[in-house]
Structures are given as structure tokens and as C-alpha cells.
Design a protein around this motif. Structure first.
Motif, PDB file in Angstrom:
ATOM      1  N   PRO A 193      41.719  -9.378  14.547  1.00 42.05           N
ATOM      2  CA  PRO A 193      40.987 -10.184  15.530  1.00 42.05           C
ATOM      3  C   PRO A 193      40.030  -9.331  16.369  1.00 42.05           C
ATOM      4  O   PRO A 193      40.422  -8.355  16.994  1.00 42.05           O
ATOM      5  N   GLY A 194      38.762  -9.711  16.318  1.00 42.65           N
ATOM      6  CA  GLY A 194      37.757  -9.003  17.089  1.00 42.65           C
ATOM      7  C   GLY A 194      37.319  -7.670  16.529  1.00 42.65           C
ATOM      8  O   GLY A 194      36.550  -6.965  17.176  1.00 42.65           O
ATOM      9  N   LEU A 195      37.756  -7.305  15.317  1.00 41.28           N
ATOM     10  CA  LEU A 195      37.462  -5.969  14.777  1.00 41.28           C
ATOM     11  C   LEU A 195      36.850  -6.062  13.393  1.00 41.28           C
ATOM     12  O   LEU A 195      37.379  -6.717  12.488  1.00 41.28           O
ATOM     13  N   ASN A 196      35.743  -5.366  13.246  1.00 40.57           N
ATOM     14  CA  ASN A 196      35.089  -5.219  11.945  1.00 40.57           C
ATOM     15  C   ASN A 196      34.948  -3.728  11.661  1.00 40.57           C
ATOM     16  O   ASN A 196      34.264  -3.012  12.398  1.00 40.57           O
ATOM     17  N   VAL A 197      35.618  -3.250  10.614  1.00 40.07           N
ATOM     18  CA  VAL A 197      35.529  -1.841  10.250  1.00 40.07           C
ATOM     19  C   VAL A 197      34.353  -1.666   9.291  1.00 40.07           C
ATOM     20  O   VAL A 197      34.300  -2.285   8.227  1.00 40.07           O
ATOM     21  N   VAL A 198      33.404  -0.828   9.702  1.00 37.89           N
ATOM     22  CA  VAL A 198      32.204  -0.590   8.906  1.00 37.89           C
ATOM     23  C   VAL A 198      32.395   0.691   8.106  1.00 37.89           C
ATOM     24  O   VAL A 198      32.647   1.755   8.693  1.00 37.89           O
ATOM     25  N   PRO A 199      32.304   0.620   6.796  1.00 36.10           N
ATOM     26  CA  PRO A 199      32.488   1.848   5.995  1.00 36.10           C
ATOM     27  C   PRO A 199      31.439   2.893   6.335  1.00 36.10           C
ATOM     28  O   PRO A 199      30.275   2.583   6.585  1.00 36.10           O
ATOM     29  N   THR A 200      31.854   4.136   6.386  1.00 33.02           N
ATOM     30  CA  THR A 200      30.921   5.237   6.612  1.00 33.02           C
ATOM     31  C   THR A 200      30.350   5.706   5.272  1.00 33.02           C
ATOM     32  O   THR A 200      30.964   5.491   4.219  1.00 33.02           O
ATOM     33  N   PRO A 201      29.199   6.351   5.285  1.00 36.12           N
ATOM     34  CA  PRO A 201      28.581   6.787   4.024  1.00 36.12           C
ATOM     35  C   PRO A 201      29.508   7.705   3.224  1.00 36.12           C
ATOM     36  O   PRO A 201      29.985   8.721   3.739  1.00 36.12           O
ATOM     37  N   GLU A 202      29.798   7.286   2.004  1.00 34.75           N
ATOM     38  CA  GLU A 202      30.638   8.053   1.077  1.00 34.75           C
ATOM     39  C   GLU A 202      31.984   8.392   1.706  1.00 34.75           C
ATOM     40  O   GLU A 202      32.580   9.425   1.414  1.00 34.75           O
ATOM     41  N   GLY A 203      32.442   7.498   2.628  1.00 36.05           N
ATOM     42  CA  GLY A 203      33.756   7.680   3.218  1.00 36.05           C
ATOM     43  C   GLY A 203      33.831   8.731   4.293  1.00 36.05           C
ATOM     44  O   GLY A 203      34.905   8.984   4.832  1.00 36.05           O
ATOM     45  N   GLU A 204      32.737   9.377   4.635  1.00 36.65           N
ATOM     46  CA  GLU A 204      32.736  10.385   5.693  1.00 36.65           C
ATOM     47  C   GLU A 204      31.825   9.942   6.829  1.00 36.65           C
ATOM     48  O   GLU A 204      30.751   9.388   6.607  1.00 36.65           O
ATOM     49  N   TYR A 205      32.269  10.229   8.065  1.00 39.89           N
ATOM     50  CA  TYR A 205      31.493   9.797   9.221  1.00 39.89           C
ATOM     51  C   TYR A 205      30.177  10.563   9.298  1.00 39.89           C
ATOM     52  O   TYR A 205      30.138  11.781   9.139  1.00 39.89           O
ATOM     53  N   GLN A 206      29.111   9.819   9.567  1.00 40.10           N
ATOM     54  CA  GLN A 206      27.793  10.416   9.767  1.00 40.10           C
ATOM     55  C   GLN A 206      27.254   9.909  11.102  1.00 40.10           C
ATOM     56  O   GLN A 206      27.082   8.711  11.292  1.00 40.10           O
ATOM     57  N   ALA A 207      27.041  10.818  12.061  1.00 37.11           N
ATOM     58  CA  ALA A 207      26.564  10.405  13.380  1.00 37.11           C
ATOM     59  C   ALA A 207      25.238   9.679  13.237  1.00 37.11           C
ATOM     60  O   ALA A 207      24.277  10.231  12.677  1.00 37.11           O
ATOM     61  N   PRO A 208      25.141   8.447  13.716  1.00 34.11           N
ATOM     62  CA  PRO A 208      23.907   7.688  13.497  1.00 34.11           C
ATOM     63  C   PRO A 208      22.763   8.156  14.383  1.00 34.11           C
ATOM     64  O   PRO A 208      22.950   8.368  15.583  1.00 34.11           O
ATOM     65  N   ASN A 209      21.619   8.354  13.772  1.00 36.84           N
ATOM     66  CA  ASN A 209      20.388   8.480  14.542  1.00 36.84           C
ATOM     67  C   ASN A 209      19.808   7.066  14.680  1.00 36.84           C
ATOM     68  O   ASN A 209      20.410   6.082  14.249  1.00 36.84           O
ATOM     69  N   LEU A 210      18.644   6.968  15.334  1.00 44.51           N
ATOM     70  CA  LEU A 210      18.106   5.636  15.586  1.00 44.51           C
ATOM     71  C   LEU A 210      17.833   4.881  14.286  1.00 44.51           C
ATOM     72  O   LEU A 210      18.133   3.685  14.172  1.00 44.51           O
TER      73      LEU A 210
END
Length: 472
Positions: free
Chosen positions: A272-289
Motif C-alpha cells: 500500500p502506497g509503495l511502488n518499487v522502481v527497478p534500478t538500471p541492471e539491478g544496481e542503483y544509479q544516482a539520478p541526474n536531471l
């Protein structure tokens, strides 16, 4: 002649030695609880410290006290006539240095009667809105002397009142307070009491997007509770106002938040209230704009129905400020928020059309979201989500323009003078030079307690006139 026993001689020697080294007072130091008093019904408390020749404190010595060499009955001076007095204490031949005090005749010497008010000048007719306290001063030449309540008459709209603080008003208006002392009248203190407004509660669904943050149901529930506690009335009470734990201008914002419970088409919920967004190739990538715009486009839920809150461990965003003469620097912030776009021609409480039209997103700003640095928000600064939600609903930080313009453009918030350093415990100085504690949710303080009447008006204006209005 018989010789005296040795131990008897020794005893005589010890007694003689003690008599020669007897310890007694060498110094007397005086202090007083105040250095000015009035010549009628007032008193000055005298405290003495007795010390030996090595400055060691001594106890048990009774002193005599004097005012201008006239003996006092004990260590309290009850003045009966105006003038300058020298207070001293004596023990045998030992006398303290004099302490000078001033005795004032109010009727003859007072140049001005000053009424001071320590509260917020804005009040409402809700049951927890109470005035601050009043204190009184006599100005004699350049000095201010505090006056006890018994010496003055406080008037409310011209009528004497015995109440001194925590006035609760049930009708809107502009009450005026003034103090009188014999033939002297003080300055006036005018308050603004606004009628409480009856807003319908707006319920807004929230969807949290987890991008590499690994948040859980308990953390989401805690953030939701933080928002609802701050935007509703369950922390507001007259007792808290009187105890100075709450600003009397605090209001129930009539806004509540719920977790999204049913996904729109082609969307899904991890909880409830949560959507997990997959990260690129399973590894976190800090988003730029650029990356964050892409994530928003692919994962945001309809902004006309939901508030999208993104949780990410970090990000690398830098974009122009919406405020003039400010640069970007969003990458170091604990959180960033979309600024609402208002229908053309609307301008309410300093809120011009400066946000992002969600139908034509500005590529240099957030399009429809709140973005939070998850570690900082979940662990160190959980209340910061309130500040970012305030931005999302059209508020500015109270320091946005400070004394250069109109602070955050809400007249009933207190803006700090940024030319004066902010002190400990978030003590600031407002634009009139008066000290205050920054407790508004839109400040950088750590003692958040409230939104104000004008802030609530602006948020509801945004919810009525913003080009997207998320609500259930």
C-alpha cells in the motif's frame, strides 16, 4: 619547686598556638538582586559573602547591614524615599565595599510608560488561539525599569482588565491594549484576530516511489503519520499555547494524506502506497536531471490524482532557482519539490505564476514530484518531509527573501533578519529587531510545531487553482 608534667606544658602550648592563629573574617562582599527599586512597596535583597584572608568562604558570622550608614533591620532594604543609596555590611571593624542602588519615585521621574508584548500579533477565533503576556517598563531618561503588574492598569479597548495574558478571543477584530500609571499612558499594542474559516478537509493520496532506497511499510507509515500530525489539529491545544510550546497562530490545515490503495491502469503496487522502481541492471544509479525526468515519465502516477514522492539514496541535480538572484545547487539538498503552477492571472499572498505547468514541463525543474534523500529523511530528519510538502502546496521557506522583501509573503509568519546570526535553539531576530524562536514548519529549525492562518489559505488556494490538484 615541682616541675609541671610535660603533657601539661604541651597542652598550654597548643592552646596558645590556636589563639594566635584564630581564623576570622577579613573580607565581606555584597551583591543585590537588583540595582534599582521604587520608593513605595518595593524591596532590595542583599546577599553577603564572608571570606578569610586567603579568600576562603566562612559561615556562621552575623553581619550588620546599612543604607547610607543607617542600620537596616536585617538584609532587606525597604526604601521609602527616592535617591542614591550606598548599601554596606559590617562585622566588627570589617566593612564591605558599598553597593550603589537607585530608588525611584515613579510619579515624579518617569518620562514614558512602555507596554511590551511577547506574543504573535496575529490570532484567530479558534479555541487554542491565545495572546502572549504583557510586561511594563518605566523609561527614565535612557534607562528602562521593569514595573510590577500591581503598579499599572492594563486596559483592553479602553476598559481596565485584571487579566495579564492568554486572552482568548471569540470574535474577529482588532483589540487594542494600553497600560496606564497615574496620569501616564503607554504605547498601544494592537492585535489582529481573524475569524476561523471552515474549510472542507481535502484528502490527498500519496504514492512513494522507491528507487534504490529499500524502504519498508513501517517507514512509509511513519512518514504518513508525520504529515497528518502536522497538517491536522491533533497537536493543537490551549494548554500548549499557554506553555509557549505552540504558536497561537497555529491552525488545522484541513489537509490529510492517505496511501494510494489501488493502482491506475498499467501500474502496480509493491505494498500500500509503495511502488518499487527497478534500478538500471539491478544496481542503483544516482539520478541526474535527465535520468530523473525519464524515471518520472515512466513511473509517475497521474499527478491530477496523486502526489508522487520519490525516495532515493542520493541524486545529482543542479538547476536554476525559481527565486531571483539565487543559483541552483539542488544536489546537496535533503529534498526537492515541484513548485505549483497557478492558473494564469492568479496571484495570492505573493504566489505568482512561477511554477511548472505540468502540461508543458519546464526541463530545468521537477515536473510533478517530491524527491527526498532517503537516508537523511528516514534517519536524521524525518520532519523534513513536512517542509517539502509545504513547498509542493505553494509555501516558501520563511527565509526565502527575509527582510529584503516580504519573507515568504505570508504576513503572519515571522521572517528572520538574515543580517543577524541565528543563535542556539533556533533563536532568530525578526525584521523589527525582536527575538523569536523559529518553529514554523517552513523554517530550518528543529522544533517544528505549526502552519499559520495565511499559510493554510495559500495551500487551499493552490488546491483550488493549481493546474493539477491531487485529491481523492
Amino acid at each position: 619547686m615541682r616541675h609541671l608534667p610535660f603533657y601539661f606544658l604541651l597542652f598550654i602550648g597548643l592552646v596558645s598556638c590556636d589563639e594566635k592563629t584564630e581564623i576570622g573574617p577579613s573580607f565581606i562582599f555584597l551583591s543585590v538582586n537588583k540595582d534599582a527599586a521604587f520608593d513605595e512597596g518595593d524591596q532590595i535583597m542583599i546577599t553577603a559573602s564572608v571570606r578569610d584572608k586567603d579568600q576562603n568562604p566562612l559561615e556562621g558570622f552575623e553581619l550588620d547591614y546599612f543604607a547610607n550608614d543607617q542600620a537596616l533591620d536585617g538584609s532587606i532594604f525597604y526604601p521609602s524615599s527616592a535617591g542614591i543609596y550606598q548599601l554596606t555590611a559590617r562585622y566588627n571593624e570589617i566593612e564591605s565595599r558599598p553597593v550603589e542602588v537607585r530608588v525611584i519615585n515613579l510619579e515624579q521621574e518617569t518620562d514614558e510608560l512602555v507596554l511590551n508584548y511577547d506574543g504573535n500579533p496575529y490570532l484567530t477565533t479558534n479555541p487554542w488561539s491565545a495572546s502572549g503576556n504583557f510586561t511594563y517598563f518605566a523609561r527614565i531618561e535612557e534607562d528602562l525599569f521593569p514595573l510590577p503588574e500591581t503598579k499599572v492598569v492594563l486596559k483592553l479597548d479602553g476598559e481596565p482588565t485584571t487579566q495579564q495574558g492568554a486572552f482568548v478571543f471569540q470574535e474577529a477584530g482588532s483589540p487594542i491594549f494600553q497600560a496606564t500609571l497615574n496620569d501616564l499612558s503607554s504605547n498601544e499594542v494592537q492585535l489582529q484576530v481573524r475569524a476561523e474559516k471552515n474549510y472542507d478537509t481535502v484528502t490527498i493520496p500519496i504514492i512513494f516511489h522507491d528507487y534504490g532506497a529499500g524502504i519498508n511499510n513501517q517507514q512509509i507509515g511513519s512518514l504518513l503519520d508525520t504529515l497528518n500530525r502536522s497538517f491536522s489539529s491533533n497537536v493543537l491545544s490551549l494548554d500548549r499555547v499557554v506553555a509557549q510550546e505552540l504558536n497561537p497562530n497555529a491552525v488545522d490545515c484541513k489537509i490529510q494524506f492517505v496511501l494510494a490503495s489501488a493502482p491506475p491502469p498499467n501500474r502496480r503496487l509493491s505494498a500500500p502506497g509503495l511502488n518499487v522502481v527497478p534500478t538500471p541492471e539491478g544496481e542503483y544509479q544516482a539520478p541526474n536531471l535527465f535520468l530523473f525526468k525519464k524515471l518520472e515519465a515512466e513511473n509517475n502516477w497521474d499527478p491530477s490524482q496523486y502526489i508522487n514522492i520519490w525516495m532515493a539514496p542520493g541524486y545529482d541535480l543542479d538547476f536554476p532557482s525559481i527565486f531571483p538572484n539565487e543559483t541552483g545547487g539542488g544536489g546537496g539538498a535533503r529534498g526537492l519539490a515541484y513548485t505549483p503552477f497557478i492558473e494564469e492571472g492568479s496571484n495570492f499572498l505573493g504566489l505568482p505564476t512561477i511554477g511548472t505547468d505540468p502540461n508543458f514541463p519546464d526541463p530545468n525543474t521537477l515536473s510533478h514530484s517530491i524527491l527526498l534523500r532517503s537516508g537523511s529523511i528516514l534517519i536524521e530528519h524525518p520532519d523534513y518531509i513536512i517542509n517539502r510538502m509545504g513547498y509542493f502546496l505553494g509555501l516558501f521557506d520563511i527565509m526565502s527573501f527575509a527582510c529584503d522583501l516580504e519573507g515568504d509573503f505570508c504576513p503572519d509568519t515571522q521572517a528572520p533578519d538574515l543580517r543577524v546570526s541565528i543563535g542556539p535553539f533556533n533563536t532568530a531576530t525578526d525584521c523589527t529587531g525582536d527575538p523569536f524562536i523559529m518553529t514554523n514548519h517552513m523554517s530550518f529549525g528543529r522544533r517544528y510545531t505549526h502552519f499559520t492562518y495565511d499559510q493554510r489559505d495559500r495551500m487551499h488556494f493552490v488546491l483550488e487553482h493549481g493546474l493539477f490538484r491531487p485529491r481523492k
